[in-house]
Design an enzyme around this catalytic site. Structure first.
Site, short mmCIF file in Angstrom:
data_model
loop_
_atom_site.label_atom_id
_atom_site.label_comp_id
_atom_site.label_asym_id
_atom_site.label_seq_id
_atom_site.Cartn_x
_atom_site.Cartn_y
_atom_site.Cartn_z
N LYS A 1 37.84 40.69 45.18
CA LYS A 1 37.12 39.54 45.68
C LYS A 1 37.86 38.24 45.37
O LYS A 1 37.54 37.19 45.90
CB LYS A 1 35.73 39.46 45.00
CG LYS A 1 34.90 40.68 45.20
CD LYS A 1 33.62 40.59 44.31
CE LYS A 1 33.17 41.96 43.92
NZ LYS A 1 32.26 41.95 42.77
N GLY A 2 38.84 38.34 44.49
CA GLY A 2 39.49 37.13 43.98
C GLY A 2 40.12 36.25 45.04
O GLY A 2 40.20 35.03 44.89
N ASP B 1 49.35 39.13 37.96
CA ASP B 1 49.35 39.06 36.50
C ASP B 1 50.33 40.09 35.96
O ASP B 1 51.51 39.79 35.74
CB ASP B 1 47.91 39.29 36.00
CG ASP B 1 47.73 38.97 34.53
OD1 ASP B 1 48.68 39.19 33.76
OD2 ASP B 1 46.64 38.52 34.13
N ASP C 1 37.58 35.52 38.45
CA ASP C 1 36.38 35.71 37.63
C ASP C 1 36.70 36.15 36.22
O ASP C 1 37.79 36.64 35.92
CB ASP C 1 35.49 36.80 38.25
CG ASP C 1 36.07 38.20 38.04
OD1 ASP C 1 37.24 38.41 38.42
OD2 ASP C 1 35.37 39.06 37.48
N PHE D 1 44.27 33.66 30.30
CA PHE D 1 43.29 34.17 31.25
C PHE D 1 42.63 33.00 31.96
O PHE D 1 42.07 32.11 31.33
CB PHE D 1 42.23 35.03 30.54
CG PHE D 1 41.50 35.91 31.50
CD1 PHE D 1 42.06 37.10 31.94
CD2 PHE D 1 40.27 35.53 32.00
CE1 PHE D 1 41.40 37.92 32.86
CE2 PHE D 1 39.59 36.34 32.92
CZ PHE D 1 40.16 37.53 33.34
N VAL D 2 42.74 32.99 33.29
CA VAL D 2 42.24 31.86 34.07
C VAL D 2 41.05 32.27 34.93
O VAL D 2 40.94 33.44 35.31
CB VAL D 2 43.35 31.25 34.97
CG1 VAL D 2 44.37 30.52 34.13
CG2 VAL D 2 44.01 32.30 35.83
N LYS E 1 51.69 34.92 36.91
CA LYS E 1 51.93 34.83 35.46
C LYS E 1 53.31 35.39 35.13
O LYS E 1 53.87 36.17 35.91
CB LYS E 1 50.84 35.60 34.71
CG LYS E 1 49.49 34.91 34.74
CD LYS E 1 48.60 35.49 33.66
CE LYS E 1 47.16 35.12 33.92
NZ LYS E 1 46.26 35.81 32.98
N GLU F 1 46.73 37.09 48.03
CA GLU F 1 46.20 37.40 46.69
C GLU F 1 45.93 36.12 45.92
O GLU F 1 46.58 35.10 46.14
CB GLU F 1 47.22 38.24 45.92
CG GLU F 1 46.86 39.70 45.76
CD GLU F 1 45.65 39.97 44.88
OE1 GLU F 1 44.75 39.11 44.75
OE2 GLU F 1 45.59 41.06 44.30
O1 LIG Z 1 48.74 41.74 38.70
P1 LIG Z 1 47.57 42.47 38.11
O2 LIG Z 1 47.66 42.57 36.62
O3 LIG Z 1 47.35 43.81 38.75
O4 LIG Z 1 46.24 41.58 38.36
C1 LIG Z 1 45.92 40.94 39.55
C2 LIG Z 1 44.69 41.47 40.20
O5 LIG Z 1 43.58 41.48 39.29
C3 LIG Z 1 42.48 40.75 39.82
O6 LIG Z 1 41.60 41.57 40.54
P2 LIG Z 1 40.35 42.34 39.88
O7 LIG Z 1 40.73 43.77 39.66
O8 LIG Z 1 39.85 41.57 38.71
O9 LIG Z 1 39.28 42.31 41.05
P3 LIG Z 1 38.55 40.99 41.66
O10 LIG Z 1 39.54 40.32 42.58
O11 LIG Z 1 37.37 41.54 42.40
O12 LIG Z 1 38.16 40.11 40.52
C4 LIG Z 1 43.14 39.78 40.77
O13 LIG Z 1 42.25 39.31 41.74
C5 LIG Z 1 44.29 40.57 41.34
O14 LIG Z 1 43.86 41.36 42.45
O1 HPA Z 2 43.93 35.53 34.44
C1 HPA Z 2 43.16 36.19 35.19
N1 HPA Z 2 41.91 35.72 35.48
C2 HPA Z 2 41.04 36.38 36.28
N2 HPA Z 2 41.33 37.56 36.84
C3 HPA Z 2 42.55 38.08 36.59
N3 HPA Z 2 43.08 39.23 37.03
C4 HPA Z 2 44.30 39.31 36.52
N4 HPA Z 2 44.59 38.22 35.75
C5 HPA Z 2 43.49 37.43 35.78
MG LIG Z 3 38.54 40.16 38.58
#
Ligand SMILES: O=P(O)(O)OC[C@H]1O[C@H](OP(=O)(O)OP(=O)(O)O)[C@H](O)[C@@H]1O
Ligand code: HPA
Ligand SMILES: [Mg+2]
Length: 187
Positions: free
Chosen positions: A47-48, A107, A163, A156-157, A135, A103
């Site tokens: 959802k991010g 991270d 979220d 962590f942002v 990151k 995206e």
């Molecule tokens: O590079 P990475 O370490 O893999 O992290 C990045 C992913 O993590 C978060 O998604 P999350 O799994 O929290 O789902 P969300 O978007 O629904 O919050 C973010 O939105 C990216 O999709």
């Molecule tokens: O820093 C972060 N914040 C929120 N969601 C995330 N997913 C990967 N890294 C992050």
């Molecule tokens: Mg998330």
């Protein structure tokens, strides 16, 4: 909402709203230049990426289609589990199409490297990535990112789609979370 409304949960504003919006315009101009005359499919990662996807799509002059994938690797914590799950697949067949993954953040890079190999196996005409935030650890992964908004420190942002335990996505800026909110666990 502005800095006055941070409350006790957020440590600081990392990227204010006006800088986010200026970056969206910059990224959109690059995408417009690169995809002029092409049929472009934006793939938002739920959802991010909801905020960056909506703002980028609205700013582009290039006509686009939009599709969504939901994958999850973080659950409700601040560390990637390393296991990527598809929660919702694309509706569209991307064979022979120009695809741009949108995206919010790279991270560890695990999510995107998994997603790229998954989507590449479906035979798109081209496959590129646009990520608002990156990151430092992501630099170690092999993923080649065409459009990047901001390189940020390893904190962590939250906000602008991002979220912590499903909260803070609706903040119009990107901020860092106060350690007491997530128990001081390192990211
Ligand atoms: O590079 P990475 O370490 O893999 O992290 C990045 C992913 O993590 C978060 O998604 P999350 O799994 O929290 O789902 P969300 O978007 O629904 O919050 C973010 O939105 C990216 O999709
Ligand atoms: O820093 C972060 N914040 C929120 N969601 C995330 N997913 C990967 N890294 C992050
Ligand atoms: Mg998330």
């Amino acid at each position: 909402m502005d800095e006055k409304d941070l409350g006790a949960d957020l440590a600081k504003v990392l990227i204010p709203e006006d800088q986010l919006q200026a970056k969206v315009r910059e990224l959109a101009a690059q995408v417009d230049a690169d995809y002029a005359g092409k049929d472009l499919l934006l793939v938002g990662v739920l959802k991010g990426a909801v905020m960056i996807m909506a703002d980028l799509a609205r700013t582009l002059h290039t006509p686009v289609s939009m599709d969504w994938m939901a994958v999850s690797s973080y659950g409700s914590g601040t560390k990637s589990s390393g296991v990527v799950r598809i929660l919702k697949d694309l509706d569209a067949d991307i064979m022979n199409r120009h695809v741009l993954i949108v995206e919010d953040i790279i991270d560890s890079g695990l999510t995107l490297s998994w997603l790229v190999s998954n989507l590449r196996s479906r035979g798109p005409a081209s496959l590129e990535i646009c990520a608002l935030l990156r990151k430092p650890e992501a630099v170690r992964t092999e993923v080649d990112v065409r459009y990047i908004g901001f390189d940020i420190p390893n904190e962590f942002v939250v906000g602008y789609g991002l979220d912590y335990a499903e909260k803070y996505r609706n903040l119009p800026f990107v901020g860092t979370l106060a350690p007491h909110v997530y128990g001081g666990e390192s990211v």
